[in-house]
Design a protein around this motif. Sequence first.
Motif, PDB file in Angstrom:
ATOM      1  N   GLU A   1      -1.529  -5.194  -9.070  1.00 51.59           N
ATOM      2  CA  GLU A   1      -1.779  -5.961  -8.923  1.00 51.59           C
ATOM      3  C   GLU A   1      -0.563  -7.157  -7.225  1.00 51.59           C
ATOM      4  O   GLU A   1      -0.950  -7.823  -7.039  1.00 51.59           O
ATOM      5  CB  GLU A   1      -1.143  -7.051 -10.243  1.00 51.59           C
ATOM      6  CG  GLU A   1      -2.689  -7.039 -11.383  1.00 51.59           C
ATOM      7  CD  GLU A   1      -2.275  -7.154 -12.542  1.00 51.59           C
ATOM      8  OE1 GLU A   1      -1.596  -8.501 -12.898  1.00 51.59           O
ATOM      9  OE2 GLU A   1      -2.967  -7.252 -13.548  1.00 51.59           O
ATOM     10  N   ALA A   2       0.605  -6.660  -7.793  1.00 52.49           N
ATOM     11  CA  ALA A   2       1.727  -7.129  -7.137  1.00 52.49           C
ATOM     12  C   ALA A   2       0.880  -6.724  -5.800  1.00 52.49           C
ATOM     13  O   ALA A   2       1.976  -7.078  -4.503  1.00 52.49           O
ATOM     14  CB  ALA A   2       2.879  -6.760  -6.773  1.00 52.49           C
ATOM     15  N   ASP A   3       0.004  -5.917  -5.070  1.00 51.17           N
ATOM     16  CA  ASP A   3      -0.321  -5.206  -3.646  1.00 51.17           C
ATOM     17  C   ASP A   3       0.489  -4.852  -2.904  1.00 51.17           C
ATOM     18  O   ASP A   3       0.709  -5.210  -2.242  1.00 51.17           O
ATOM     19  CB  ASP A   3      -0.332  -6.236  -3.660  1.00 51.17           C
ATOM     20  CG  ASP A   3      -2.430  -6.567  -2.224  1.00 51.17           C
ATOM     21  OD1 ASP A   3      -2.989  -5.299  -2.245  1.00 51.17           O
ATOM     22  OD2 ASP A   3      -2.350  -7.072  -1.432  1.00 51.17           O
ATOM     23  N   GLU A   4       1.533  -4.513  -3.521  1.00 53.90           N
ATOM     24  CA  GLU A   4       2.310  -3.362  -3.191  1.00 53.90           C
ATOM     25  C   GLU A   4       1.948  -1.900  -2.814  1.00 53.90           C
ATOM     26  O   GLU A   4       1.233  -1.318  -3.658  1.00 53.90           O
ATOM     27  CB  GLU A   4       3.653  -3.009  -4.399  1.00 53.90           C
ATOM     28  CG  GLU A   4       4.522  -4.021  -4.591  1.00 53.90           C
ATOM     29  CD  GLU A   4       5.665  -3.823  -5.693  1.00 53.90           C
ATOM     30  OE1 GLU A   4       6.145  -2.799  -4.450  1.00 53.90           O
ATOM     31  OE2 GLU A   4       5.906  -4.270  -6.296  1.00 53.90           O
ATOM     32  N   PRO A   5       2.021  -1.194  -1.670  1.00 49.48           N
ATOM     33  CA  PRO A   5       1.944  -0.052  -1.025  1.00 49.48           C
ATOM     34  C   PRO A   5       1.877   1.083  -2.078  1.00 49.48           C
ATOM     35  O   PRO A   5       3.472   0.837  -2.613  1.00 49.48           O
ATOM     36  CB  PRO A   5       1.711   0.188   0.426  1.00 49.48           C
ATOM     37  CG  PRO A   5       2.412  -1.137   0.715  1.00 49.48           C
ATOM     38  CD  PRO A   5       2.653  -1.914  -0.617  1.00 49.48           C
TER      39      PRO A   5
ATOM     40  N   ARG B   1       2.295   0.306 -15.677  1.00 51.97           N
ATOM     41  CA  ARG B   1       2.942   0.327 -15.084  1.00 51.97           C
ATOM     42  C   ARG B   1       1.975   0.626 -13.493  1.00 51.97           C
ATOM     43  O   ARG B   1       2.564  -0.549 -13.010  1.00 51.97           O
ATOM     44  CB  ARG B   1       3.651   1.280 -14.662  1.00 51.97           C
ATOM     45  CG  ARG B   1       4.622   1.100 -13.833  1.00 51.97           C
ATOM     46  CD  ARG B   1       5.744   0.364 -13.736  1.00 51.97           C
ATOM     47  NE  ARG B   1       6.817  -0.533 -12.982  1.00 51.97           N
ATOM     48  CZ  ARG B   1       7.399  -0.959 -12.368  1.00 51.97           C
ATOM     49  NH1 ARG B   1       7.274  -2.521 -13.627  1.00 51.97           N
ATOM     50  NH2 ARG B   1       8.194  -1.729 -11.488  1.00 51.97           N
ATOM     51  N   ALA B   2       1.482   1.133 -13.496  1.00 53.84           N
ATOM     52  CA  ALA B   2       0.128   1.489 -11.963  1.00 53.84           C
ATOM     53  C   ALA B   2      -0.741  -0.426 -12.070  1.00 53.84           C
ATOM     54  O   ALA B   2      -0.460  -0.524 -10.738  1.00 53.84           O
ATOM     55  CB  ALA B   2      -0.593   2.506 -12.394  1.00 53.84           C
ATOM     56  N   GLU B   3      -1.223  -0.367 -13.029  1.00 54.64           N
ATOM     57  CA  GLU B   3      -1.788  -1.977 -12.847  1.00 54.64           C
ATOM     58  C   GLU B   3      -1.149  -3.002 -12.133  1.00 54.64           C
ATOM     59  O   GLU B   3      -1.223  -3.621 -11.462  1.00 54.64           O
ATOM     60  CB  GLU B   3      -2.143  -2.235 -14.325  1.00 54.64           C
ATOM     61  CG  GLU B   3      -3.081  -3.852 -14.510  1.00 54.64           C
ATOM     62  CD  GLU B   3      -4.113  -3.193 -13.627  1.00 54.64           C
ATOM     63  OE1 GLU B   3      -4.828  -1.634 -13.761  1.00 54.64           O
ATOM     64  OE2 GLU B   3      -5.123  -4.293 -12.644  1.00 54.64           O
TER      65      GLU B   3
ATOM     66  N   SER C   1      -2.466   4.183  -2.791  1.00 54.19           N
ATOM     67  CA  SER C   1      -3.100   2.965  -3.109  1.00 54.19           C
ATOM     68  C   SER C   1      -3.876   2.717  -2.014  1.00 54.19           C
ATOM     69  O   SER C   1      -3.791   3.739  -1.107  1.00 54.19           O
ATOM     70  CB  SER C   1      -1.599   1.492  -3.348  1.00 54.19           C
ATOM     71  OG  SER C   1      -0.959   1.787  -2.518  1.00 54.19           O
ATOM     72  N   PRO C   2      -4.760   2.105  -1.946  1.00 56.42           N
ATOM     73  CA  PRO C   2      -6.018   1.951  -1.682  1.00 56.42           C
ATOM     74  C   PRO C   2      -5.176   1.535   0.196  1.00 56.42           C
ATOM     75  O   PRO C   2      -5.943   2.621   1.043  1.00 56.42           O
ATOM     76  CB  PRO C   2      -6.643   0.482  -1.990  1.00 56.42           C
ATOM     77  CG  PRO C   2      -6.336   0.052  -2.954  1.00 56.42           C
ATOM     78  CD  PRO C   2      -5.112   0.809  -3.466  1.00 56.42           C
TER      79      PRO C   2
END
Length: 256
Positions: A137-141, A131-133, A223-224
Amino acid sequence: MKIATWNVNSIRQREKHVAGWLERCQPDVLLLQEIKCEAAAFPALPYHGLGYRSEAVGQKAYNGVAVLARVPFEVRQRALPGLPAEDAQARYIEIVTDGITIAGIYLPNGNSGGDAGYAYKLAWLDRLAERAEALLEADEPLVIAGDFNVCPADDDLAAGALSPSDALVRPETRARFRRLLWQGLTDAVRAVHPHGAVYTFWDYQAGAWQRDSGLRIDHALLSPTLAERLVAAAPDREERALPQPSDHVPVVVELR
DNA sequence: ATGCCGGGTCCTACCCGA
Protein backbone atom coordinates in the motif's frame (compact mmCIF):
# COMPACT_ATOMS: atom_id res chain seq x y z
CA MET A 1 21.06 -6.21 -8.70
CA LYS A 2 21.48 -9.71 -7.32
CA ILE A 3 19.53 -10.82 -4.24
CA ALA A 4 19.91 -14.31 -2.81
CA THR A 5 18.44 -16.36 0.01
CA TRP A 6 19.92 -19.43 1.69
CA ASN A 7 18.95 -21.61 4.62
CA VAL A 8 22.45 -22.62 5.77
CA ASN A 9 21.47 -24.99 8.63
CA SER A 10 23.95 -23.49 11.13
CA ILE A 11 26.25 -20.64 10.08
CA ARG A 12 29.01 -21.99 12.31
CA GLN A 13 28.99 -25.27 10.33
CA ARG A 14 28.65 -23.46 6.98
CA GLU A 15 30.92 -20.43 7.38
CA LYS A 16 33.39 -21.54 4.69
CA HIS A 17 30.60 -22.58 2.31
CA VAL A 18 29.03 -19.12 2.60
CA ALA A 19 32.35 -17.30 2.09
CA GLY A 20 33.17 -19.42 -0.97
CA TRP A 21 29.70 -18.98 -2.41
CA LEU A 22 29.80 -15.18 -1.95
CA GLU A 23 33.07 -15.07 -3.90
CA ARG A 24 31.62 -17.24 -6.67
CA CYS A 25 28.15 -15.65 -6.96
CA GLN A 26 28.84 -12.05 -5.88
CA PRO A 27 25.29 -11.20 -4.75
CA ASP A 28 24.57 -7.65 -3.58
CA VAL A 29 22.39 -8.99 -0.77
CA LEU A 30 22.33 -12.47 0.78
CA LEU A 31 19.58 -13.42 3.24
CA LEU A 32 20.43 -16.30 5.57
CA GLN A 33 18.12 -18.53 7.58
CA GLU A 34 18.71 -21.07 10.37
CA ILE A 35 21.95 -19.50 11.53
CA LYS A 36 21.28 -21.39 14.81
CA CYS A 37 23.23 -19.01 17.03
CA GLU A 38 22.84 -15.78 18.91
CA ALA A 39 23.65 -12.59 16.98
CA ALA A 40 26.85 -12.06 18.98
CA ALA A 41 28.15 -15.46 17.77
CA PHE A 42 27.56 -14.65 14.08
CA PRO A 43 30.97 -14.94 12.35
CA ALA A 44 30.98 -11.56 10.66
CA LEU A 45 34.70 -10.98 10.33
CA PRO A 46 35.54 -13.15 7.27
CA TYR A 47 32.70 -11.59 5.30
CA HIS A 48 34.06 -8.11 5.94
CA GLY A 49 37.12 -9.16 3.99
CA LEU A 50 34.84 -9.77 1.01
CA GLY A 51 33.20 -6.36 1.40
CA TYR A 52 30.00 -7.56 3.06
CA ARG A 53 28.41 -6.05 6.15
CA SER A 54 26.27 -8.36 8.28
CA GLU A 55 23.28 -7.94 10.58
CA ALA A 56 21.94 -10.95 12.44
CA VAL A 57 18.77 -11.65 14.43
CA GLY A 58 19.59 -14.77 16.37
CA GLN A 59 18.75 -16.98 19.31
CA LYS A 60 20.35 -19.97 20.98
CA ALA A 61 20.21 -23.30 19.08
CA TYR A 62 17.24 -22.68 16.79
CA ASN A 63 16.09 -20.46 13.94
CA GLY A 64 17.96 -17.20 13.38
CA VAL A 65 18.16 -14.98 10.29
CA ALA A 66 20.80 -12.62 8.93
CA VAL A 67 21.59 -10.25 6.08
CA LEU A 68 24.94 -9.95 4.33
CA ALA A 69 25.20 -7.04 1.89
CA ARG A 70 27.89 -5.24 -0.04
CA VAL A 71 25.52 -2.30 -0.64
CA PRO A 72 24.59 0.17 2.12
CA PHE A 73 21.47 -0.82 4.03
CA GLU A 74 19.45 0.03 7.10
CA VAL A 75 17.61 -2.48 9.31
CA ARG A 76 13.91 -1.55 9.63
CA GLN A 77 12.51 -4.51 11.61
CA ARG A 78 14.00 -7.34 13.65
CA ALA A 79 10.70 -9.16 14.19
CA LEU A 80 7.55 -9.61 12.13
CA PRO A 81 5.15 -6.80 13.08
CA GLY A 82 1.88 -8.01 14.58
CA LEU A 83 3.24 -11.04 16.41
CA PRO A 84 2.86 -11.08 20.23
CA ALA A 85 5.66 -9.17 21.96
CA GLU A 86 6.59 -12.28 23.98
CA ASP A 87 7.29 -14.22 20.76
CA ALA A 88 11.09 -14.37 20.80
CA GLN A 89 11.64 -16.68 17.82
CA ALA A 90 14.26 -15.17 15.49
CA ARG A 91 12.56 -15.52 12.11
CA TYR A 92 12.35 -12.07 10.50
CA ILE A 93 14.65 -9.27 9.42
CA GLU A 94 13.64 -6.37 7.20
CA ILE A 95 16.06 -3.96 5.60
CA VAL A 96 15.95 -1.06 3.15
CA THR A 97 18.60 -0.58 0.49
CA ASP A 98 18.42 1.97 -2.31
CA GLY A 99 14.68 2.44 -1.67
CA ILE A 100 13.94 -1.31 -1.87
CA THR A 101 12.48 -3.06 1.16
CA ILE A 102 13.84 -6.59 1.58
CA ALA A 103 12.32 -8.96 4.14
CA GLY A 104 14.26 -12.11 5.01
CA ILE A 105 12.03 -14.76 6.56
CA TYR A 106 12.26 -18.18 8.18
CA LEU A 107 8.68 -19.38 8.35
CA PRO A 108 7.74 -21.96 11.00
CA ASN A 109 7.79 -25.53 9.74
CA GLY A 110 4.50 -26.36 11.44
CA ASN A 111 5.00 -30.12 11.81
CA SER A 112 6.17 -30.06 15.44
CA GLY A 113 4.18 -28.99 18.46
CA GLY A 114 0.91 -30.58 17.40
CA ASP A 115 -2.12 -28.39 16.64
CA ALA A 116 -0.56 -25.39 18.37
CA GLY A 117 2.58 -25.71 16.24
CA TYR A 118 0.58 -25.69 13.04
CA ALA A 119 -1.64 -22.83 14.26
CA TYR A 120 1.55 -20.82 14.88
CA LYS A 121 2.63 -21.37 11.27
CA LEU A 122 -0.76 -20.19 9.94
CA ALA A 123 -0.75 -17.17 12.26
CA TRP A 124 2.77 -16.31 11.06
CA LEU A 125 1.59 -16.49 7.43
CA ASP A 126 -1.38 -14.22 8.31
CA ARG A 127 0.91 -11.63 9.95
CA LEU A 128 3.22 -11.83 6.90
CA ALA A 129 0.27 -11.11 4.58
CA GLU A 130 -0.62 -8.08 6.71
CA ARG A 131 2.97 -6.82 6.58
CA ALA A 132 3.07 -7.34 2.81
CA GLU A 133 -0.22 -5.45 2.46
CA ALA A 134 1.10 -2.49 4.45
CA LEU A 135 4.30 -2.30 2.41
CA LEU A 136 2.51 -2.72 -0.93
CA GLU A 137 0.00 0.00 0.00
CA ALA A 138 2.94 2.31 0.68
CA ASP A 139 3.97 1.48 -2.90
CA GLU A 140 7.49 0.54 -1.86
CA PRO A 141 9.49 -1.82 -4.09
CA LEU A 142 9.43 -5.01 -2.02
CA VAL A 143 11.18 -8.39 -1.90
CA ILE A 144 10.10 -11.07 0.56
CA ALA A 145 12.52 -13.96 0.39
CA GLY A 146 13.59 -16.88 2.52
CA ASP A 147 12.61 -20.32 3.70
CA PHE A 148 8.80 -20.28 3.53
CA ASN A 149 8.40 -23.94 4.46
CA VAL A 150 5.64 -24.05 1.83
CA CYS A 151 5.47 -26.26 -1.27
CA PRO A 152 3.06 -24.04 -3.23
CA ALA A 153 1.88 -26.67 -5.74
CA ASP A 154 2.26 -30.32 -6.67
CA ASP A 155 5.20 -29.55 -9.00
CA ASP A 156 7.06 -28.35 -5.93
CA LEU A 157 7.71 -31.74 -4.34
CA ALA A 158 8.98 -35.08 -5.61
CA ALA A 159 6.51 -37.97 -5.61
CA GLY A 160 6.39 -39.53 -2.16
CA ALA A 161 8.65 -36.90 -0.59
CA LEU A 162 5.95 -35.77 1.87
CA SER A 163 2.70 -37.05 3.29
CA PRO A 164 -0.42 -35.17 2.04
CA SER A 165 -1.04 -34.12 5.65
CA ASP A 166 2.40 -32.51 5.99
CA ALA A 167 2.34 -28.88 7.15
CA LEU A 168 4.32 -27.87 4.02
CA VAL A 169 1.57 -28.94 1.62
CA ARG A 170 -1.69 -28.74 3.59
CA PRO A 171 -4.44 -26.78 1.78
CA GLU A 172 -4.58 -24.14 4.55
CA THR A 173 -0.84 -23.57 4.09
CA ARG A 174 -1.04 -23.31 0.31
CA ALA A 175 -4.08 -21.00 0.45
CA ARG A 176 -2.11 -18.54 2.54
CA PHE A 177 0.83 -18.63 0.11
CA ARG A 178 -1.59 -18.00 -2.78
CA ARG A 179 -2.98 -15.04 -0.88
CA LEU A 180 0.47 -13.43 -1.03
CA LEU A 181 0.40 -13.86 -4.82
CA TRP A 182 -3.14 -12.42 -5.07
CA GLN A 183 -1.89 -9.41 -3.13
CA GLY A 184 0.28 -8.68 -6.16
CA LEU A 185 3.55 -10.45 -5.36
CA THR A 186 5.31 -12.50 -8.07
CA ASP A 187 6.97 -15.84 -7.29
CA ALA A 188 10.28 -15.05 -9.04
CA VAL A 189 11.46 -18.63 -9.66
CA ARG A 190 8.07 -19.73 -11.04
CA ALA A 191 7.89 -16.63 -13.25
CA VAL A 192 11.14 -17.74 -14.91
CA HIS A 193 10.50 -21.52 -14.72
CA PRO A 194 6.70 -21.89 -15.05
CA HIS A 195 6.55 -25.71 -14.92
CA GLY A 196 8.27 -28.72 -13.41
CA ALA A 197 10.73 -29.38 -10.62
CA VAL A 198 12.89 -26.49 -9.40
CA TYR A 199 13.83 -27.86 -6.01
CA THR A 200 15.68 -25.91 -3.31
CA PHE A 201 15.85 -28.58 -0.56
CA TRP A 202 16.85 -32.26 -0.37
CA ASP A 203 16.65 -34.19 2.91
CA TYR A 204 19.92 -35.59 4.28
CA GLN A 205 18.24 -38.97 4.71
CA ALA A 206 17.45 -41.88 2.42
CA GLY A 207 19.61 -40.61 -0.46
CA ALA A 208 17.17 -37.80 -1.25
CA TRP A 209 19.79 -35.78 -3.17
CA GLN A 210 20.99 -38.77 -5.21
CA ARG A 211 17.36 -39.64 -6.08
CA ASP A 212 16.48 -35.96 -6.68
CA SER A 213 13.70 -36.35 -4.14
CA GLY A 214 13.48 -32.63 -3.37
CA LEU A 215 11.17 -29.83 -2.38
CA ARG A 216 10.75 -26.23 -3.54
CA ILE A 217 10.27 -24.34 -0.29
CA ASP A 218 12.69 -21.39 -0.54
CA HIS A 219 11.11 -18.53 -2.43
CA ALA A 220 11.55 -14.90 -3.49
CA LEU A 221 8.41 -12.81 -3.95
CA LEU A 222 8.60 -9.52 -5.85
CA SER A 223 6.35 -6.47 -5.88
CA PRO A 224 5.08 -5.39 -9.36
CA THR A 225 7.77 -2.86 -10.30
CA LEU A 226 10.52 -5.27 -9.26
CA ALA A 227 8.86 -8.15 -11.14
CA GLU A 228 9.13 -6.01 -14.29
CA ARG A 229 12.90 -5.90 -13.73
CA LEU A 230 13.25 -9.68 -13.26
CA VAL A 231 15.89 -11.25 -15.53
CA ALA A 232 16.82 -14.49 -13.74
CA ALA A 233 15.76 -16.54 -10.72
CA ALA A 234 16.99 -20.03 -9.88
CA PRO A 235 18.36 -22.27 -7.16
CA ASP A 236 22.11 -23.00 -7.28
CA ARG A 237 22.14 -26.81 -7.19
CA GLU A 238 25.96 -26.99 -7.27
CA GLU A 239 26.11 -26.16 -3.56
CA ARG A 240 24.20 -29.35 -2.59
CA ALA A 241 26.89 -31.60 -4.15
CA LEU A 242 29.77 -30.11 -2.10
CA PRO A 243 31.07 -31.83 1.08
CA GLN A 244 29.04 -31.19 4.27
CA PRO A 245 26.39 -29.11 2.50
CA SER A 246 23.31 -27.48 3.96
CA ASP A 247 20.14 -29.39 3.06
CA HIS A 248 18.98 -26.20 1.27
CA VAL A 249 20.71 -24.47 -1.67
CA PRO A 250 20.88 -20.72 -2.38
CA VAL A 251 18.14 -19.18 -4.53
CA VAL A 252 19.39 -16.25 -6.61
CA VAL A 253 17.27 -13.48 -8.17
CA GLU A 254 18.70 -11.00 -10.65
CA LEU A 255 16.98 -7.69 -11.37
CA ARG A 256 17.93 -5.31 -14.16
C1' DA B 1 4.65 -41.16 8.35
C1' DT B 2 8.88 -41.17 10.41
C1' DG B 3 13.65 -40.00 12.40
C1' DC B 4 17.45 -43.66 7.84
C1' DC B 5 21.06 -37.55 8.56
C1' DG B 6 22.74 -33.72 10.72
C1' DG B 7 22.26 -29.64 13.39
C1' DG B 8 21.60 -28.05 18.31
C1' DT B 9 22.19 -28.49 23.77
C1' DC B 10 21.05 -29.18 30.11
C1' DC B 11 27.39 -33.40 27.41
C1' DT B 12 24.71 -37.13 25.97
C1' DA B 13 20.18 -38.69 25.22
C1' DC B 14 17.02 -36.10 23.23
C1' DC B 15 14.74 -32.14 20.56
C1' DC B 16 14.06 -30.24 15.92
C1' DG B 17 14.10 -30.02 10.99
C1' DA B 18 10.80 -30.75 6.25
